[in-house]
Design a protein around this motif. Structure first.
Motif, short mmCIF file in Angstrom:
data_model
loop_
_atom_site.label_atom_id
_atom_site.label_comp_id
_atom_site.label_asym_id
_atom_site.label_seq_id
_atom_site.Cartn_x
_atom_site.Cartn_y
_atom_site.Cartn_z
N SER A 236 25.21 -12.33 26.19
CA SER A 236 24.03 -12.98 26.76
C SER A 236 24.39 -14.28 27.45
O SER A 236 23.71 -14.71 28.37
N ARG A 237 25.48 -14.91 27.05
CA ARG A 237 25.90 -16.16 27.70
C ARG A 237 26.83 -15.90 28.88
O ARG A 237 26.68 -16.49 29.95
N THR B 72 27.09 -13.31 30.76
CA THR B 72 26.41 -12.63 31.86
C THR B 72 25.90 -13.62 32.90
O THR B 72 25.82 -13.31 34.07
N HIS B 73 25.52 -14.81 32.43
CA HIS B 73 24.93 -15.77 33.36
C HIS B 73 25.98 -16.70 33.96
O HIS B 73 25.65 -17.64 34.67
N GLU B 74 27.27 -16.44 33.68
CA GLU B 74 28.33 -17.24 34.31
C GLU B 74 28.88 -16.47 35.50
O GLU B 74 28.50 -15.33 35.75
N GLU C 89 31.66 -10.77 36.48
CA GLU C 89 30.97 -9.65 35.84
C GLU C 89 31.23 -9.66 34.35
O GLU C 89 32.38 -9.82 33.92
N THR D 218 35.22 -10.29 30.59
CA THR D 218 34.72 -10.73 31.90
C THR D 218 35.77 -10.45 32.96
O THR D 218 36.97 -10.43 32.68
N HIS E 97 32.24 -20.42 23.77
CA HIS E 97 31.00 -19.74 23.36
C HIS E 97 31.10 -19.26 21.91
O HIS E 97 30.12 -19.24 21.18
N ASP F 128 7.52 -15.31 34.52
CA ASP F 128 8.57 -16.08 33.86
C ASP F 128 7.99 -17.05 32.84
O ASP F 128 8.53 -17.22 31.75
N ALA G 268 17.84 -15.27 26.59
CA ALA G 268 18.52 -14.63 27.73
C ALA G 268 17.66 -13.46 28.20
O ALA G 268 17.29 -12.59 27.41
N LEU H 39 16.84 -10.11 30.44
CA LEU H 39 17.46 -8.96 31.10
C LEU H 39 16.33 -8.09 31.64
O LEU H 39 15.52 -7.59 30.85
N ARG I 234 10.84 -6.37 30.55
CA ARG I 234 11.66 -7.57 30.57
C ARG I 234 12.12 -7.79 29.13
O ARG I 234 11.30 -7.92 28.23
#
Ligand SMILES: C[S@@+](CC[C@H](N)C(=O)[O-])C[C@H]1O[C@@H](n2cnc3c(N)ncnc32)[C@H](O)[C@@H]1O
Length: 417
Positions: free
Chosen positions: A291-292, A294-296, A299, A326, A366, A389, A396, A398, A404
């Motif tokens: 979950s962390r 993915t937002h960096e 891939e 990653t 992390h 939103d 996190a 998705l 959602r």
């Protein structure tokens, strides 16, 4: 073997299987509920695995029934998964007696366990998309004497009987999303138990309905054949070395030109610098990382490896069946196997490529943060796809087709258990 000897051998094997399941639960810190244990000791599993030797019917493994190419698409699920998911359902509902249950994915075995659990005042309906499977389930249930299970052949993506509601919907195929029909067919605080794939990681969630939302109350590690039909979503594997693969979710693309020789580049490693006792539960760390990360940049992917590649030292993943990893600008990083010192262990990351040291370092930061936060477990919130939103809980996010998904990790307060 005479019929009498067969049935006493069946009983012996069945009891031995349940004893192993109880021990397996205890090793995971779970309790096998007495009524689930009773049902498992009652239903003869071999009646749902015709053609399979008696001893194999009582192994703690799925019995694969149908293949499409190399992919298994139908099976009689592994007993430990069935036992854990029935436990999740019974825990959430405070027991299953008198409940009305819909099982998605038939085979007959789980439906008969459910029949035992709901008793005469409850009901069990099982639905499968494949007419061969429903045909087999009807025949096996009749042989076993469970003639009051309703068997339906249809795609469970859609409601099966308008207006009909269930206290429990238990899905026995791996889902990528939660179609509205599953929520809408639940009673007001009914429970959906579903193996759901998020960030390439599948867990069985027990989700309670709260209006148009679902909120998880428990989750367990699991693996299942995938949902077919209108809700099907492809998983792909790409090879990065002999016996080493990346598991990619539908629509996920990786640049094939960077994959060749990825692991042949020198390896950098980084360690979180934690010292954890044996048996520390790490089950929630992978989703935290996913979950962390993915937002960096880059891939987030899942690494899988065959035993031979691990033995040959090509990779040293934390878990051969699914390790967070990653891929970014030709640099590949993954969560490594544990490092043991004096009967305690540290968490680490290995990386290959031009930015290897930095990528491994980011990953262990992390891990350290998860340990510092008290190793929190995730709570999954499932909301309709139109939810703005501003109405989402913190966590996190998705986005799937129908829903959602929000994964929230609440750090433990210092000093609380
Ligand atoms: C693991 S098997 C079910 C095992 C079974 N519950 C048992 O008692 O052992 C998964 C089943 O899900 C079914 N399935 C997959 N997608 C489905 C869908 N959209 N609707 C209904 N059934 C589906 C497959 O045909 C397959 O038979």
């Amino acid at each position: 073997m005479s019929v009498g000897t067969m049935s006493s051998e069946s009983e012996r094997l069945r009891n031995a299987m349940v004893d192993r399941l109880a021990a397996d639960h205890a090793a995971k810190g779970l309790t096998l509920r007495p009524e689930v244990e009773g049902a498992l000791r009652t239903v003869p599993r071999e009646l749902y695995t015709p053609g399979v030797p008696l001893n194999e019917a009582y192994e703690n493994a799925a019995v694969l029934k149908k293949w499409r190419g190399e992919e298994a698409i139908s099976s009689v699920s592994a007993p430990f998964l069935i036992a854990e998911m029935l436990g999740q359902a019974a825990d959430a509902l405070g027991g299953l007696a008198g409940r009305h249950v819909l099982e998605i994915g038939s085979g007959g075995y789980n439906a008969s366990l459910l029949r035992e659990l709901v008793g005469s005042s409850g009901s069990v309906t099982t639905i499968d998309i494949d007419p061969q499977v429903t045909g087999r389930a009807v025949a096996c249930l009749a042989t076993a004497g469970y003639d009051d299970v309703t068997v339906v052949c249809a795609d469970a993506e859609h409601p099966i009987a308008p207006g009909r509601r269930y206290d429990l919907i238990i899905v026995t195929a791996g889902a990528w999303d939660i179609p509205p029909a599953w929520r809408d067919q639940l009673t007001d605080d009914g429970v959906l138990v579903v193996p759901l794939r998020m960030f390439g990681i599948t867990k069985s969630y027990a989700l309670r309905r709260r209006g148009d939302r679902l909120v998880s109350e428990s989750h367990r590690q699991c693996g299942f054949v995938s949902v077919q039909g209108d809700g099907a979503h492809e998983v792909r594997y790409v090879d990065i070395a002999e016996g080493v693969h990346l598991r990619l979710d539908e629509g996920q693309q990786v640049d094939p030109t960077v994959l060749d020789g990825l692991l042949a580049q020198p390896r950098e490693e980084a360690w979180a610098g934690v010292s954890l006792p044996p048996r520390t539960a790490l089950i929630d760390l992978n989703l935290w990382l996913a979950s962390r990360l993915t937002h960096e940049a880059g891939e987030f992917v899942v690494l899988t490896a065959q035993e031979t590649a691990i033995e040959a030292g090509v990779v040293a993943p934390s878990w051969q069946f699914g390790t967070p990893a990653t891929l970014h600008d030709g640099t590949f990083a993954y969560r490594s196997a544990l490092r043991w010192t004096d009967r305690r262990f540290d968490l680490g990351a290995y990386a290959h490529g031009p930015e290897a040291a930095a990528a491994a370092g980011r990953m262990v930061e992390h891990m350290r943060a998860w340990v510092d936060a008290g190793s929190p477990a995730p709570v999954l919130h499932v909301l309709p796809s139109h939810t703005p939103d501003g109405d989402l809980p913190d966590g996190a996010v998705l986005d799937k087709r129908h829903s959602r998904l929000v994964l929230a990790f609440t750090p433990h307060e210092k000093g609380t258990p």
